[in-house]
Enzyme design. Structure first.
Site, PDB file in Angstrom:
ATOM      1  N   SER A 185      38.449  42.045  38.857  1.00 50.28           N
ATOM      2  CA  SER A 185      38.233  42.609  40.100  1.00 50.28           C
ATOM      3  C   SER A 185      39.330  43.618  40.255  1.00 50.28           C
ATOM      4  CB  SER A 185      38.289  41.495  41.137  1.00 50.28           C
ATOM      5  OG  SER A 185      38.337  41.894  42.412  1.00 50.28           O
ATOM      6  N   TYR A 223      43.357  34.781  44.569  1.00 49.08           N
ATOM      7  CA  TYR A 223      42.034  35.331  43.930  1.00 49.08           C
ATOM      8  C   TYR A 223      42.771  36.583  42.824  1.00 49.08           C
ATOM      9  CZ  TYR A 223      37.697  37.721  43.415  1.00 49.08           C
ATOM     10  OH  TYR A 223      36.669  38.467  42.773  1.00 49.08           O
TER      11      TYR A 223
HETATM   12  P1  NAP Z   1      28.398  34.615  43.453  1.00 53.78           P
HETATM   13  O1  NAP Z   1      27.314  35.379  44.120  1.00 53.78           O
HETATM   14  O2  NAP Z   1      29.177  33.695  44.597  1.00 53.78           O
HETATM   15  O3  NAP Z   1      28.033  33.820  42.439  1.00 53.78           O
HETATM   16  C1  NAP Z   1      28.929  32.977  41.569  1.00 53.78           C
HETATM   17  C2  NAP Z   1      28.264  32.458  40.530  1.00 53.78           C
HETATM   18  O4  NAP Z   1      29.281  31.656  39.745  1.00 53.78           O
HETATM   19  C3  NAP Z   1      26.998  31.497  40.748  1.00 53.78           C
HETATM   20  O5  NAP Z   1      26.259  31.406  39.573  1.00 53.78           O
HETATM   21  C4  NAP Z   1      28.028  30.096  40.823  1.00 53.78           C
HETATM   22  O6  NAP Z   1      26.992  28.962  40.363  1.00 53.78           O
HETATM   23  C5  NAP Z   1      28.895  30.343  39.679  1.00 53.78           C
HETATM   24  N1  NAP Z   1      30.001  29.378  39.861  1.00 53.78           N
HETATM   25  C6  NAP Z   1      30.796  29.215  40.864  1.00 53.78           C
HETATM   26  N2  NAP Z   1      31.800  28.362  40.796  1.00 53.78           N
HETATM   27  C7  NAP Z   1      31.590  27.893  39.418  1.00 53.78           C
HETATM   28  C8  NAP Z   1      32.277  26.662  38.569  1.00 53.78           C
HETATM   29  N3  NAP Z   1      33.274  26.148  39.203  1.00 53.78           N
HETATM   30  N4  NAP Z   1      31.568  26.523  37.530  1.00 53.78           N
HETATM   31  C9  NAP Z   1      30.437  27.294  37.032  1.00 53.78           C
HETATM   32  N5  NAP Z   1      30.069  28.346  37.716  1.00 53.78           N
HETATM   33  C10 NAP Z   1      30.550  28.415  38.752  1.00 53.78           C
HETATM   34  O7  NAP Z   1      29.679  35.621  42.865  1.00 53.78           O
HETATM   35  P2  NAP Z   1      29.420  36.986  42.475  1.00 53.78           P
HETATM   36  O8  NAP Z   1      29.905  37.845  43.687  1.00 53.78           O
HETATM   37  O9  NAP Z   1      28.240  37.454  41.572  1.00 53.78           O
HETATM   38  O10 NAP Z   1      30.667  37.325  41.640  1.00 53.78           O
HETATM   39  C11 NAP Z   1      30.790  37.006  39.903  1.00 53.78           C
HETATM   40  C12 NAP Z   1      32.056  37.383  39.399  1.00 53.78           C
HETATM   41  O11 NAP Z   1      32.156  38.745  39.514  1.00 53.78           O
HETATM   42  C13 NAP Z   1      33.225  36.562  39.932  1.00 53.78           C
HETATM   43  O12 NAP Z   1      34.157  36.369  38.916  1.00 53.78           O
HETATM   44  C14 NAP Z   1      33.670  37.579  40.909  1.00 53.78           C
HETATM   45  O13 NAP Z   1      35.067  37.133  41.065  1.00 53.78           O
HETATM   46  C15 NAP Z   1      33.688  38.899  40.373  1.00 53.78           C
HETATM   47  N6  NAP Z   1      33.609  39.828  41.195  1.00 53.78           N
HETATM   48  C16 NAP Z   1      32.632  40.220  42.376  1.00 53.78           C
HETATM   49  C17 NAP Z   1      32.784  40.987  43.429  1.00 53.78           C
HETATM   50  C18 NAP Z   1      31.819  41.002  44.397  1.00 53.78           C
HETATM   51  O14 NAP Z   1      32.086  42.158  45.141  1.00 53.78           O
HETATM   52  N7  NAP Z   1      30.722  40.226  44.634  1.00 53.78           N
HETATM   53  C19 NAP Z   1      33.893  41.819  43.281  1.00 53.78           C
HETATM   54  C20 NAP Z   1      34.878  41.690  42.076  1.00 53.78           C
HETATM   55  C21 NAP Z   1      34.787  40.776  41.156  1.00 53.78           C
HETATM   56  P3  NAP Z   1      26.162  28.254  41.684  1.00 53.78           P
HETATM   57  O15 NAP Z   1      25.006  28.985  42.009  1.00 53.78           O
HETATM   58  O16 NAP Z   1      25.918  26.780  41.145  1.00 53.78           O
HETATM   59  O17 NAP Z   1      26.933  28.124  42.610  1.00 53.78           O
END
Ligand code: NAP
Length: 257
Positions: A156, A169
């Protein structure tokens, strides 16, 4: 927020039996789902993991199968080393190969550092950093034997620059960058590439409570990113980044230039 969709696979050179195999952790929603569908579009069979949302994970699996690729959905807590090993074992049992690993599963437990309790610190480090290590360690044993593999870890911009209110984070995501670079150096001789993608603000469940209009004013491209913006970068690194390793690709609409 746009929904990730799947058209027919772009690669028709392989049957599902011969297709390369990608694992996407946290593939049930958000960025992970978009990566799973994009890799299926590129001709990969895809194994997704999830924490709780079995229905969402099974929907992703069904979408991939409807388009002619094979998929598995495995409930596996990213914070568990045993679960990481089981994901690799089940993937090998089903397909006998692992060509790509996308470490995407991640969580936030935001608070000011002085108010952050040990549980919120530990949960984020365990899931976002330790989890990446557990899965990479298990997967690279296979990739080293294959002498082939591509790994993309989701970090991130918070991990590159730090973010107030996200000490846990930011630390976890900065750790992912160090881990990515060290692994890239360790594994290059075995033809395994390891890179990271650093998203800015992407429209997912993780960011749904943030003040979107205020944030967009600070993004040069004047919009939040869509999950497909990240999936394209991840797919590029896996399928076309043959001479790229140890890099952190920022995909943030120019937010931190
Ligand atoms: P999200 O919409 O909250 O989805 C999270 C995903 O991770 C879901 O599939 C969830 O499964 C799974 N997950 C969460 N905890 C877990 C665990 N303990 N074991 C296995 N699976 C787990 O998140 P996102 O926004 O798509 O983010 C995805 C990645 O991108 C993350 O690493 C995040 O830090 C990074 N990121 C996101 C952003 C942003 O703006 N969104 C920015 C920078 C980086 P369930 O559906 O079963 O809960």
């Amino acid at each position: 927020m746009s929904q990730a969709t799947l058209t027919s696979p772009q690669t028709n050179a392989t049957t599902p039996q011969e297709a390369p195999v990608a694992i996407v952790t946290g593939g049930s929603r958000g960025i992970g789902k978009a990566c799973a569908l994009a890799l299926a579009n590129a001709g990969y069979n895809v194994v997704i993991t999830y924490a709780r949302n079995a229905d969402a994970a099974n929907d992703v699996k069904a979408t991939i199968e409807e388009a002619g690729q094979s998929a598995l959905a495995i409930m596996a807590d990213a914070a568990s080393p045993d679960a990481a090993q089981q994901v690799i074992d089940q993937t090998m049992e089903a397909y006998g190969r692992i060509d790509a690993l996308i470490n995407n599963a991640g969580i936030t437990r935001d608070n000011l550092m002085m108010r952050m309790n040990n549980d919120d610190w530990g949960a984020v480090i365990d899931t976002n950093l330790n989890g990446v290590f557990y899965t990479m360690r298990a997967a690279t044993k296979i990739m080293m034997k294959q002498r082939r593999g591509a790994i993309v870890n989701l970090t991130s911009i918070s991990g590159v620059y730090g973010n107030a209110g996200q000490a846990n984070y930011s630390a976890s995501k900065a750790g992912v960058i160090g881990l990515t670079k060290a692994a890239a150096k360790e594994l290059a001789a075995r033809n395994i590439r390891v890179n990271a993608v650093a998203p800015g603000f992407i429209a997912t469940d993780m960011t749904k409570d943030l003040p979107t209009e205020e944030i967009e004013k600070h993004i040069p491209l004047k919009r939040l990113g869509q999950v497909e913006d990240i999936a394209k970068a991840v797919t590029f690194l896996v399928t076309s980044g043959d001479y790229i390793t140890g890099q952190v690709l920022q995909v943030d609409g120019g937010l931190v230039v």
